[in-house]
Scaffold this motif. Structure first.
Motif, PDB file in Angstrom:
ATOM      1  N   ARG A  85       9.668   5.058   3.198  1.00 39.33           N
ATOM      2  CA  ARG A  85       9.116   3.747   3.598  1.00 39.33           C
ATOM      3  C   ARG A  85       8.910   3.746   5.103  1.00 39.33           C
ATOM      4  O   ARG A  85       9.703   4.329   5.859  1.00 39.33           O
ATOM      5  CB  ARG A  85      10.056   2.622   3.238  1.00 39.33           C
ATOM      6  CG  ARG A  85      10.052   2.285   1.785  1.00 39.33           C
ATOM      7  CD  ARG A  85      10.492   0.860   1.523  1.00 39.33           C
ATOM      8  NE  ARG A  85      10.336   0.615   0.105  1.00 39.33           N
ATOM      9  CZ  ARG A  85      11.326   0.658  -0.772  1.00 39.33           C
ATOM     10  NH1 ARG A  85      12.562   0.890  -0.382  1.00 39.33           N
ATOM     11  NH2 ARG A  85      11.081   0.436  -2.046  1.00 39.33           N
ATOM     12  N   SER A  86       7.863   3.052   5.522  1.00 40.15           N
ATOM     13  CA  SER A  86       7.644   2.854   6.959  1.00 40.15           C
ATOM     14  C   SER A  86       8.736   1.956   7.510  1.00 40.15           C
ATOM     15  O   SER A  86       9.162   1.012   6.853  1.00 40.15           O
ATOM     16  CB  SER A  86       6.279   2.211   7.200  1.00 40.15           C
ATOM     17  OG  SER A  86       5.273   3.071   6.836  1.00 40.15           O
TER      18      SER A  86
ATOM     19  N   LEU B 286       0.839  -1.200   0.000  1.00 41.42           N
ATOM     20  CA  LEU B 286       0.000   0.000   0.000  1.00 41.42           C
ATOM     21  C   LEU B 286       0.868   1.240   0.000  1.00 41.42           C
ATOM     22  O   LEU B 286       1.734   1.405   0.868  1.00 41.42           O
ATOM     23  CB  LEU B 286      -0.925  -0.002   1.218  1.00 41.42           C
ATOM     24  CG  LEU B 286      -1.915   1.159   1.312  1.00 41.42           C
ATOM     25  CD1 LEU B 286      -2.879   1.160   0.123  1.00 41.42           C
ATOM     26  CD2 LEU B 286      -2.696   1.086   2.621  1.00 41.42           C
ATOM     27  N   SER B 287       0.633   2.108  -0.985  1.00 39.95           N
ATOM     28  CA  SER B 287       1.363   3.372  -1.049  1.00 39.95           C
ATOM     29  C   SER B 287       0.370   4.530  -1.030  1.00 39.95           C
ATOM     30  O   SER B 287      -0.781   4.384  -1.434  1.00 39.95           O
ATOM     31  CB  SER B 287       2.225   3.443  -2.313  1.00 39.95           C
ATOM     32  OG  SER B 287       1.414   3.544  -3.462  1.00 39.95           O
ATOM     33  N   TYR B 288       0.847   5.653  -0.557  1.00 34.60           N
ATOM     34  CA  TYR B 288       0.082   6.896  -0.571  1.00 34.60           C
ATOM     35  C   TYR B 288       0.879   7.904  -1.375  1.00 34.60           C
ATOM     36  O   TYR B 288       2.053   8.144  -1.090  1.00 34.60           O
ATOM     37  CB  TYR B 288      -0.157   7.400   0.859  1.00 34.60           C
ATOM     38  CG  TYR B 288      -0.690   8.811   0.951  1.00 34.60           C
ATOM     39  CD1 TYR B 288      -1.831   9.200   0.261  1.00 34.60           C
ATOM     40  CD2 TYR B 288      -0.050   9.759   1.743  1.00 34.60           C
ATOM     41  CE1 TYR B 288      -2.316  10.503   0.350  1.00 34.60           C
ATOM     42  CE2 TYR B 288      -0.541  11.056   1.850  1.00 34.60           C
ATOM     43  CZ  TYR B 288      -1.664  11.419   1.148  1.00 34.60           C
ATOM     44  OH  TYR B 288      -2.151  12.704   1.239  1.00 34.60           O
TER      45      TYR B 288
ATOM     46  N   SER C 124       2.761   1.441   3.539  1.00 31.16           N
ATOM     47  CA  SER C 124       4.179   1.080   3.601  1.00 31.16           C
ATOM     48  C   SER C 124       5.069   2.075   2.869  1.00 31.16           C
ATOM     49  O   SER C 124       6.237   2.227   3.208  1.00 31.16           O
ATOM     50  CB  SER C 124       4.395  -0.325   3.040  1.00 31.16           C
ATOM     51  OG  SER C 124       3.968  -0.400   1.698  1.00 31.16           O
ATOM     52  N   ASP C 125       4.516   2.752   1.852  1.00 29.36           N
ATOM     53  CA  ASP C 125       5.313   3.680   1.052  1.00 29.36           C
ATOM     54  C   ASP C 125       4.583   5.008   0.899  1.00 29.36           C
ATOM     55  O   ASP C 125       3.382   5.031   0.595  1.00 29.36           O
ATOM     56  CB  ASP C 125       5.585   3.096  -0.336  1.00 29.36           C
ATOM     57  CG  ASP C 125       6.480   1.886  -0.272  1.00 29.36           C
ATOM     58  OD1 ASP C 125       7.709   2.068  -0.319  1.00 29.36           O
ATOM     59  OD2 ASP C 125       5.956   0.754  -0.168  1.00 29.36           O
ATOM     60  N   PHE C 126       5.311   6.095   1.083  1.00 29.69           N
ATOM     61  CA  PHE C 126       4.786   7.449   0.921  1.00 29.69           C
ATOM     62  C   PHE C 126       5.553   8.097  -0.231  1.00 29.69           C
ATOM     63  O   PHE C 126       6.782   8.199  -0.173  1.00 29.69           O
ATOM     64  CB  PHE C 126       4.981   8.266   2.202  1.00 29.69           C
ATOM     65  CG  PHE C 126       4.161   7.750   3.350  1.00 29.69           C
ATOM     66  CD1 PHE C 126       2.957   8.349   3.670  1.00 29.69           C
ATOM     67  CD2 PHE C 126       4.592   6.663   4.104  1.00 29.69           C
ATOM     68  CE1 PHE C 126       2.181   7.868   4.717  1.00 29.69           C
ATOM     69  CE2 PHE C 126       3.831   6.180   5.157  1.00 29.69           C
ATOM     70  CZ  PHE C 126       2.624   6.782   5.462  1.00 29.69           C
TER      71      PHE C 126
END
Length: 187
Positions: free
Chosen positions: A185-186, A4-6, A141-143
């Motif tokens: 990344r988280s 999941l990315s934002y 998990s990814d921004f």
């Protein structure tokens, strides 16, 4: 199983739209747009709120009298091929732009987890209001931020004000026009 990315284009002071709701200042130049075209290859599913969904309907068909260049055509081709989930309690199935789109009235963590688990790649959640609960829950998990060299002084924040995250920089790029791409990344 997907990730999941934002993704958001933001002002230097952290807004996706100014106090009047305007976001035209965030329009990508040709170099940034090409980068978006390339990164869309990794996106397996889009999750959008009703405002973003309506905005992105532009890519379903070119407006009459307007011709798209090669990058616009490729972006549209990729966009049309991606399954989408529209999050809206006010829209109906008749409002969907494609047979592959689906409508959910609310994006609870369980529904989002199922979308990500069923995806064969990156699930991109697009829009700060739609993404807020997933960000707070630590599901993203990814921004991916495209920071535009503009200060708008207020408006719609890219991140929920109560979010607390520990992130690490995974990638960065500075474009010729001054926009900076930051991929976190988280931890």
């Amino acid at each position: 199983m997907g990730t999941l990315s934002y993704t958001a284009t933001v002002s230097l002071d952290g807004y996706v739209a100014d106090a009047d709701g305007d976001f035209q200042w965030s329009a990508p130049d040709a170099e940034v747009f090409r980068f978006h075209v390339d990164r869309m290859g990794a996106v397996a599913h889009e999750v959008l709120g009703r405002h973003t969904y309506a905005l992105m309907e532009y890519w379903q068909n070119p407006p009459e009298g307007e011709e798209w260049g090669p990058d616009e055509q490729e972006f549209a081709r990729r966009w049309q091929a991606i399954p989408r989930t529209l999050v809206s309690s006010t829209m109906t199935a008749a409002d969907l732009a494609s047979d592959t789109d689906r409508l959910v009235p609310r994006l609870d963590p369980g529904t989002l987890r199922r979308i990500v688990d069923e995806a064969d790649g990156e699930v991109e959640i697009f829009g700060p209001t739609t993404a807020a609960e997933a960000i707070r829950a630590g599901m993203v998990s990814d921004f991916l931020f495209f920071v535009v060299p503009k200060v708008v002084g207020g408006g719609l924040r890219a991140m929920p004000p109560d979010a607390r995250l520990d992130l690490e920089l995974a990638e960065q790029r500075v474009f010729g026009g001054g926009t900076v791409f930051l991929h976190y990344r988280s931890r």
